[in-house]
Scaffold this active site. Structure first.
Site, PDB file in Angstrom:
ATOM      1  N   HIS A 316       8.446  -8.049  -2.498  1.00  0.00           N
ATOM      2  CA  HIS A 316       8.117  -6.447  -1.844  1.00  0.00           C
ATOM      3  C   HIS A 316       9.669  -6.770  -1.566  1.00  0.00           C
ATOM      4  O   HIS A 316       9.636  -6.873   0.011  1.00  0.00           O
ATOM      5  CB  HIS A 316       6.873  -7.192  -1.594  1.00  0.00           C
ATOM      6  CG  HIS A 316       6.007  -5.574  -0.175  1.00  0.00           C
ATOM      7  ND1 HIS A 316       6.316  -5.752   0.272  1.00  0.00           N
ATOM      8  CD2 HIS A 316       4.901  -5.279  -1.426  1.00  0.00           C
ATOM      9  CE1 HIS A 316       5.654  -3.414   0.363  1.00  0.00           C
ATOM     10  NE2 HIS A 316       5.264  -4.014  -0.888  1.00  0.00           N
ATOM     11  N   HIS A 359       3.095  -9.571   8.212  1.00  0.00           N
ATOM     12  CA  HIS A 359       4.067  -9.329   8.961  1.00  0.00           C
ATOM     13  C   HIS A 359       4.536  -8.899  11.042  1.00  0.00           C
ATOM     14  O   HIS A 359       3.537  -8.210  11.387  1.00  0.00           O
ATOM     15  CB  HIS A 359       4.114  -6.961   8.984  1.00  0.00           C
ATOM     16  CG  HIS A 359       5.574  -6.857   9.494  1.00  0.00           C
ATOM     17  ND1 HIS A 359       6.040  -5.210   9.130  1.00  0.00           N
ATOM     18  CD2 HIS A 359       7.223  -7.677   8.971  1.00  0.00           C
ATOM     19  CE1 HIS A 359       7.202  -5.253   9.183  1.00  0.00           C
ATOM     20  NE2 HIS A 359       8.025  -6.337   9.614  1.00  0.00           N
ATOM     21  N   GLU A 365       3.259   0.703  14.069  1.00  0.00           N
ATOM     22  CA  GLU A 365       3.326   1.544  12.691  1.00  0.00           C
ATOM     23  C   GLU A 365       1.308   1.381  12.566  1.00  0.00           C
ATOM     24  O   GLU A 365       0.009   0.758  13.443  1.00  0.00           O
ATOM     25  CB  GLU A 365       2.916  -0.250  11.952  1.00  0.00           C
ATOM     26  CG  GLU A 365       3.765  -0.529  11.603  1.00  0.00           C
ATOM     27  CD  GLU A 365       3.911  -1.321  10.468  1.00  0.00           C
ATOM     28  OE1 GLU A 365       2.979  -1.704   9.702  1.00  0.00           O
ATOM     29  OE2 GLU A 365       4.749  -2.509  10.881  1.00  0.00           O
ATOM     30  N   HIS A 389      -1.039  -0.736  14.436  1.00  0.00           N
ATOM     31  CA  HIS A 389      -0.681  -2.142  14.876  1.00  0.00           C
ATOM     32  C   HIS A 389       1.038  -1.654  16.030  1.00  0.00           C
ATOM     33  O   HIS A 389       1.366  -1.491  15.646  1.00  0.00           O
ATOM     34  CB  HIS A 389      -0.370  -2.580  12.969  1.00  0.00           C
ATOM     35  CG  HIS A 389      -1.033  -3.053  11.965  1.00  0.00           C
ATOM     36  ND1 HIS A 389      -1.337  -2.742  10.870  1.00  0.00           N
ATOM     37  CD2 HIS A 389      -2.849  -2.968  12.757  1.00  0.00           C
ATOM     38  CE1 HIS A 389      -2.622  -2.620  10.342  1.00  0.00           C
ATOM     39  NE2 HIS A 389      -3.388  -2.910  11.147  1.00  0.00           N
ATOM     40  N   HIS A 395       0.216  -8.361  11.376  1.00  0.00           N
ATOM     41  CA  HIS A 395      -0.558  -7.729  10.266  1.00  0.00           C
ATOM     42  C   HIS A 395      -0.523  -8.293   9.415  1.00  0.00           C
ATOM     43  O   HIS A 395       0.746  -8.579   8.413  1.00  0.00           O
ATOM     44  CB  HIS A 395      -0.828  -5.997  10.767  1.00  0.00           C
ATOM     45  CG  HIS A 395       0.787  -5.633  10.762  1.00  0.00           C
ATOM     46  ND1 HIS A 395       1.590  -6.029  12.032  1.00  0.00           N
ATOM     47  CD2 HIS A 395       1.280  -5.553   9.879  1.00  0.00           C
ATOM     48  CE1 HIS A 395       3.288  -5.320  11.194  1.00  0.00           C
ATOM     49  NE2 HIS A 395       2.164  -4.486  10.247  1.00  0.00           N
TER      50      HIS A 395
END
Length: 462
Positions: A316, A359, A365, A389, A395
């Site tokens: 990803h 992460h 974020e 976050h 998260h």
């Protein structure tokens, strides 16, 4: 091509996907295409002076007025300004006075007096639409960082509105506004012309530009990212090449359109200045610009036109490849704010945990959802809601997403069809307003989304 050669039609899913319903109203306005161009537009033929900006007498008896988006001495590559040719100079108004005696939901300085802070993951259920309010009165600050007076930092707002602005204009002296409609179209009148913005489109209205918002579809709701320093620009593409992500040709800037109201038609101009609201009265419409030229102008963009770049082998990739616009900081590669989307796309990575990875980030974020279900949290994260976050707070996908991602057979397929999530990402640590921290829509059970993630560690496994 020889006449006998056959053409294989493209697969329908390979065509650019619009998220607008087939019966969506047609945008009634005309635009100029391009990003950062020097535009010229006139509502009356010959209204733009030829060969100079400030003739002794302008055509049609108009007045010339410059709107500067950068200091005079900024280099040509970054200099932004426009010349407006208007019926009334905008200086014709009565003195500004405090608006609603300071009783509003906007914050411009983020310190311990006005805000609070927590590293906890936060989620809000959809914000209810307040009754009887227009766009200005329905503005509420979620959080931010910095100080408008120092032109440093940013703010995140939400708006809910039930009625159109009537002879009222809004002007933000503190920074640029990136507006994300979530429910209902926004019919926006600006000094540069008119913009119709539907959900899944964004509008950027820069510092100092006056505008008014009407609601053709009734009650409306959405999100706003405000930056205090610099302006939004397209991200650098690096090895991607010269095309991809948000292409410049897909941005749209309005054409000149003016109102010539009779004397005595009272207008209110509401100005956000250092996080406070002030109002001045005047006897004419502020939207009386007959012609204009320059590169400092509002614009809109349809998120369905974003050219998605992603992994076609494994893993990803980082979400930075989904950046639509960025406001750069003084630190190369680091943004005051990025506007990032998670659009419909193909998903083909093999031997890969496909959802967004777990992460801890050196950036903050803030996420919102325009429509559909976000791929990493198909549950409490709902359209019209939001999450935050904070810097270095863990998260990632919720428990059910993890189970599905680690057990399903990996085949090429589609992801996020019918969905549009987005993220405001910033180098700053965000503080929350008390309104946001204590809001009844704050989901105090958000932490439970991760509690049932299965622990599959086996030290005897080879």
């Amino acid at each position: 091509m020889l006449a006998s050669e056959a053409i294989t039609p493209p697969h329908p899913s390979l065509k650019p996907t619009s998220t607008k319903p087939n019966n969506a109203p047609v945008d009634p306005y005309t635009y100029q295409d391009g990003f950062g161009n020097h535009f010229s537009s006139e509502a009356l033929k010959g209204a733009l002076p030829v060969g100079q900006n400030t003739p002794q007498v302008c055509p049609y008896g108009l007045y010339a007025e410059q709107l500067s988006g950068t200091a005079f001495t900024v280099g040509r590559s970054g200099n932004q300004r426009s010349w407006l040719y208007r019926i009334h100079p905008s200086v014709i108004h009565r003195p500004f006075e405090p608006y609603n005696a300071g009783d509003h939901g906007i914050v411009g300085t983020f310190d311990s007096r006005t805000t609070e802070t927590t590293p906890t993951q936060i989620r809000w259920l959809p914000f209810p639409i307040a009754e009887g309010l227009d766009f200005v009165d329905g503005l509420r600050t979620i959080g931010g960082a910095g100080d408008t007076a120092l032109k440093s930092g940013l703010a995140v707002h939400v708006f809910t509105a039930e009625r159109s602005m009537d002879r009222r204009a809004f002007c933000n002296s503190d920074g640029d506004l990136l507006i994300v409609p979530q429910q209902g179209r926004l019919d926006i009148t600006t000094e540069f012309g008119r913009i119709m913005a539907a959900p899944n489109e964004i509008v950027v209205i820069q510092r100092g530009m006056r505008f008014s918002v009407a609601l053709p579809d009734g009650p409306s709701r959405g999100y706003i990212l405000e930056v205090y320093d610099g302006h939004f620009e397209l991200p650098d593409l690096g090895p991607i090449g010269s095309n991809g992500l948000a292409n410049p040709r897909d941005f749209q800037t309005p054409v000149a359109s003016y109102e010539n109201t009779e004397s005595g038609a009272e207008w209110s101009v509401i100005n956000k200045y250092q996080g406070e609201l002030f109002v001045a009265q005047q006897g004419h419409s502020p939207f009386d610009v007959v012609a204009w030229h320059g590169n400092y102008a509002p614009y809109k963009y349809d998120l369905a036109k974003f050219n998605v770049i992603g992994s076609i082998s494994f893993d990803h990739v980082d979400p930075s490849v989904f950046t639509v616009l960025t406001c750069k900081s003084a630190h190369p590669g680091t943004a005051v704010a990025d506007f990032v989307i998670f659009p419909p796309r193909f998903e083909v990575q093999m031997h890969t945990f496909r959802p967004p990875y777990f992460h801890r980030n050196c950036m903050s974020e803030f996420m919102g959802l325009i429509r559909g279900e976000y791929e990493a949290k198909k549950g409490g994260f709902l359209p019209g809601g939001a999450s935050l976050h904070s810097m270095m707070t863990p998260h990632g996908p919720d428990a059910s997403t993890v189970v599905n991602a680690t057990t399903r057979e990996l085949r090429p397929g589609r992801v996020a069809d019918g969905t549009q999530a987005f993220m405001f990402e910033s180098m700053f640590q965000l503080r929350l307003t008390k309104w946001a921290a204590e809001h009844k829509q704050r989901d105090l059970d958000y932490y439970k989304a991760w509690q049932n993630i299965p622990i599959t560690f086996n030290p005897d496994q080879i």
